[in-house]
Design a protein around this motif. Structure first.
Motif, PDB file in Angstrom:
ATOM      1  N   PRO A  22     -26.743  -7.815  18.938  1.00  0.00           N
ATOM      2  CA  PRO A  22     -25.725  -8.601  18.221  1.00  0.00           C
ATOM      3  C   PRO A  22     -24.274  -8.364  18.626  1.00  0.00           C
ATOM      4  N   ILE A  23     -23.805  -7.161  18.702  1.00  0.00           N
ATOM      5  CA  ILE A  23     -22.366  -6.940  18.893  1.00  0.00           C
ATOM      6  C   ILE A  23     -21.986  -6.847  20.365  1.00  0.00           C
ATOM      7  N   ILE A  24     -22.778  -6.145  21.163  1.00  0.00           N
ATOM      8  CA  ILE A  24     -22.399  -5.914  22.554  1.00  0.00           C
ATOM      9  C   ILE A  24     -23.138  -6.821  23.527  1.00  0.00           C
ATOM     10  N   GLY A  25     -23.852  -7.809  23.053  1.00  0.00           N
ATOM     11  CA  GLY A  25     -24.625  -8.689  23.922  1.00  0.00           C
ATOM     12  C   GLY A  25     -23.785  -9.520  24.864  1.00  0.00           C
ATOM     13  N   GLU A  26     -22.578  -9.902  24.431  1.00  0.00           N
ATOM     14  CA  GLU A  26     -21.713 -10.729  25.276  1.00  0.00           C
ATOM     15  C   GLU A  26     -21.223  -9.976  26.509  1.00  0.00           C
TER      16      GLU A  26
END
Length: 91
Positions: free
Chosen positions: A74-78
């Motif tokens: 969720p948070i570091i996927g980008e």
């Protein structure tokens, strides 16, 4: 022949000091207590977490791992999305 003391022969309970240690039965399996199992589980979980992190770190260069696993965090996927500009595309 050695005889027990007269007090022991009459089945009187042995004197137990109220100030002495309080002994009780500690359940175990082959000498392993609940505390030792918990300690072993904690250490195994910590080692497994570090091993999992190292595996993901080493495999992060594989495109399939990036797409299927790392981009869905969720948070570091980008951070793992690779965008190639059209000017760098050879075709």
């Amino acid at each position: 022949m050695v005889f027990q003391t007269p007090i022991r022969r009459l089945n009187y309970p042995a004197y137990k000091s109220p100030y002495g240690p309080k002994y009780h039965y500690q359940p175990n399996i082959a000498g392993w207590t609940v505390k030792e199992f918990a300690n072993l589980g904690f250490k195994a979980g910590a080692f497994g977490g570090v091993a999992f992190f190292a595996l993901i770190f080493y495999a992060s260069g594989i495109p399939r791992v990036k797409k299927d696993i790392l981009q869905k965090i969720p948070i570091i996927g980008e951070h793992f999305v690779t965008v190639i500009p059209p000017s760098d595309n050879p075709f």
